[in-house]
Design a protein around this motif. Structure first.
Motif, PDB file in Angstrom:
ATOM      1  N   THR A   1     -16.781 -12.245  16.382  1.00 43.98           N
ATOM      2  CA  THR A   1     -17.259 -11.639  15.089  1.00 43.98           C
ATOM      3  C   THR A   1     -16.131 -10.840  14.551  1.00 43.98           C
ATOM      4  N   ASN A   2     -16.114 -10.867  13.266  1.00 37.67           N
ATOM      5  CA  ASN A   2     -15.113  -9.955  12.354  1.00 37.67           C
ATOM      6  C   ASN A   2     -15.606  -8.494  12.118  1.00 37.67           C
ATOM      7  N   ILE A   3     -14.926  -7.785  12.779  1.00 35.71           N
ATOM      8  CA  ILE A   3     -15.214  -6.115  12.593  1.00 35.71           C
ATOM      9  C   ILE A   3     -14.380  -5.613  11.763  1.00 35.71           C
ATOM     10  N   GLY A   4     -13.602  -6.031  10.788  1.00 36.40           N
ATOM     11  CA  GLY A   4     -12.694  -5.532   9.701  1.00 36.40           C
ATOM     12  C   GLY A   4     -11.694  -6.261   9.357  1.00 36.40           C
ATOM     13  N   GLN A   5     -10.904  -5.450   8.511  1.00 36.87           N
ATOM     14  CA  GLN A   5      -9.586  -6.144   8.026  1.00 36.87           C
ATOM     15  C   GLN A   5      -8.506  -4.970   7.727  1.00 36.87           C
ATOM     16  N   ILE A   6      -7.618  -5.354   8.323  1.00 36.62           N
ATOM     17  CA  ILE A   6      -6.456  -4.633   8.011  1.00 36.62           C
ATOM     18  C   ILE A   6      -5.745  -4.873   6.651  1.00 36.62           C
ATOM     19  N   GLY A   7      -5.334  -3.576   6.097  1.00 39.70           N
ATOM     20  CA  GLY A   7      -5.049  -4.021   4.647  1.00 39.70           C
ATOM     21  C   GLY A   7      -3.248  -3.593   4.677  1.00 39.70           C
ATOM     22  N   LEU A   8      -2.573  -3.806   3.679  1.00 38.99           N
ATOM     23  CA  LEU A   8      -1.183  -3.582   3.462  1.00 38.99           C
ATOM     24  C   LEU A   8      -1.070  -2.972   2.131  1.00 38.99           C
ATOM     25  N   THR A   9      -0.037  -2.279   1.877  1.00 35.85           N
ATOM     26  CA  THR A   9       0.413  -1.608   0.727  1.00 35.85           C
ATOM     27  C   THR A   9       1.856  -1.996   0.351  1.00 35.85           C
ATOM     28  N   ARG A  10       2.089  -2.216  -1.058  1.00 42.45           N
ATOM     29  CA  ARG A  10       3.444  -2.375  -1.172  1.00 42.45           C
ATOM     30  C   ARG A  10       3.682  -1.330  -2.528  1.00 42.45           C
ATOM     31  N   PHE A  11       5.137  -1.343  -2.767  1.00 43.62           N
ATOM     32  CA  PHE A  11       5.642  -0.529  -3.670  1.00 43.62           C
ATOM     33  C   PHE A  11       6.446  -1.248  -4.578  1.00 43.62           C
ATOM     34  N   ILE A  12       6.818  -0.706  -6.036  1.00 43.80           N
ATOM     35  CA  ILE A  12       7.427  -1.515  -6.859  1.00 43.80           C
ATOM     36  C   ILE A  12       9.107  -1.131  -6.292  1.00 43.80           C
ATOM     37  N   ASN A  13       9.358  -0.158  -6.073  1.00 42.67           N
ATOM     38  CA  ASN A  13      10.658   0.283  -5.334  1.00 42.67           C
ATOM     39  C   ASN A  13      10.672   0.609  -4.104  1.00 42.67           C
ATOM     40  N   LYS A  14      10.957  -0.208  -2.978  1.00 45.11           N
ATOM     41  CA  LYS A  14      10.568   0.345  -1.773  1.00 45.11           C
ATOM     42  C   LYS A  14      11.698   1.027  -1.189  1.00 45.11           C
ATOM     43  N   ALA A  15      12.815   0.983  -1.871  1.00 47.03           N
ATOM     44  CA  ALA A  15      14.055   1.840  -1.394  1.00 47.03           C
ATOM     45  C   ALA A  15      13.910   3.164  -1.936  1.00 47.03           C
ATOM     46  N   GLY A  16      12.797   3.453  -2.835  1.00 46.41           N
ATOM     47  CA  GLY A  16      12.641   4.775  -3.342  1.00 46.41           C
ATOM     48  C   GLY A  16      11.586   5.699  -2.335  1.00 46.41           C
ATOM     49  N   LEU A  17      11.366   5.192  -1.276  1.00 46.92           N
ATOM     50  CA  LEU A  17      10.424   5.847  -0.346  1.00 46.92           C
ATOM     51  C   LEU A  17      11.443   6.709   0.253  1.00 46.92           C
ATOM     52  N   MET A  18      10.526   7.826   0.674  1.00 41.27           N
ATOM     53  CA  MET A  18      11.434   8.945   1.606  1.00 41.27           C
ATOM     54  C   MET A  18      10.979   8.937   2.908  1.00 41.27           C
ATOM     55  N   PRO A  19      11.835   8.841   4.171  1.00 39.74           N
ATOM     56  CA  PRO A  19      11.646   8.609   5.180  1.00 39.74           C
ATOM     57  C   PRO A  19      11.376  10.000   5.904  1.00 39.74           C
ATOM     58  N   ILE A  20      10.397  10.238   6.676  1.00 43.36           N
ATOM     59  CA  ILE A  20      10.048  11.631   7.042  1.00 43.36           C
ATOM     60  C   ILE A  20       9.925  11.609   8.612  1.00 43.36           C
ATOM     61  N   GLY A  21      10.675  10.852   9.328  1.00 43.45           N
ATOM     62  CA  GLY A  21      10.609  10.674  10.788  1.00 43.45           C
ATOM     63  C   GLY A  21       9.314   9.923  11.417  1.00 43.45           C
TER      64      GLY A  21
END
Length: 265
Positions: free
Chosen positions: A168-188
């Protein structure tokens, strides 16, 4: 003497370089970690003789100039977002992304953060959460006593419920992407936060439109080449030592000048 300040900027730059390399090596076994490098630029110059300036009344132009540099500065520690190696774990809730996407995580304050770390667990309500207990988005709740958990490349989650033979299908995990991945800020905690440099998050479905696909029972390893890091560490150490020798040489020159000065009468 100007050389003292110039060499000092070089030592400070290489000290930061070593800090960046040490963080990469420390996170060698961190799931989904993305390596950083230190980027440098030269400082402003003093133009004692400007190249291209007129050197005579007849219009002669200087083919070269005399430019004295002020040293070096650190302009950034860009992060390499290349794909890490996938490693099999055998755990049903371990997920790796092969491609550009990120898992979307709901934080306690209601904001969203993003991660490549697919080490997921179940909480006391059967919801899929991170190691810190934060909810994976969209929320996936695994029914009690369900078996045969499978997650396909598109992120569709299926289980076999008690008393049934078909999944039985119970849901779907989505993904997110960004135009500039290197512009993300690491927060730990293996989490990234969107910034104006990264662009707005774009939610989508795995294995479509360049979001990457999901690999169940796998985890993405850090994208670190140990040999390269050790080579960079040695180069940084040698650069630091050479700048220290410049300071020592400049000090000796100043001392010689001071000792040889003619006393005033």
């Amino acid at each position: 003497m100007r050389a003292l300040h110039t060499a000092a900027t070089g030592m400070a730059a290489q000290e930061l370089n070593v800090q960046v390399i040490s963080n990469n090596i420390a996170n060698l076994r961190t799931t989904g970690f993305k390596k950083q490098t230190a980027a440098f630029q030269d400082l402003i110059y003093e133009h004692v003789r400007r190249v291209g300036a007129q050197s005579s009344d007849q219009g002669t132009i200087l083919p070269v100039g005399v430019d004295i540099g002020g040293g070096v500065k650190t302009v950034g520690t860009p992060r390499s977002m290349t794909q890490g190696t996938l490693s099999q774990t055998g755990n049903d809730l371990d997920l790796a992304i092969s491609g550009d996407g990120f898992f979307k995580i709901l934080m306690p304050d209601g904001t969203y953060q993003y991660t490549r770390d697919g080490t997921f667990q179940m909480d006391n309500q059967g919801r899929v959460v991170t190691a810190q207990g934060n909810l994976l988005q969209p929320t996936i709740t695994i029914p009690q006593n369900a078996s045969g958990l499978t997650i396909n490349a598109q992120g569709q989650v299926s289980v076999t419920l008690p008393g049934q033979t078909a999944s039985t299908n119970i849901g779907q995990i989505g993904l997110t992407r960004f135009i500039n991945k290197a512009g993300l800020m690491p927060i730990g905690d293996n989490l990234f936060q969107e910034t104006p440099a990264s662009g707005q998050p774009q939610d989508g479905t795995a294995n479509t439109d360049g979001y990457g696909d999901m690999q169940q029972s796998n985890l993405e390893q850090a994208n670190i080449d140990v040999v390269s890091e050790m080579s960079d560490l040695i180069a940084a150490q040698r650069a630091y030592e050479m700048n220290a020798k410049v300071i020592s040489a400049a000090d000796q020159m100043m001392q010689s000048t001071s000792n040889g000065a003619v006393p005033l009468r």
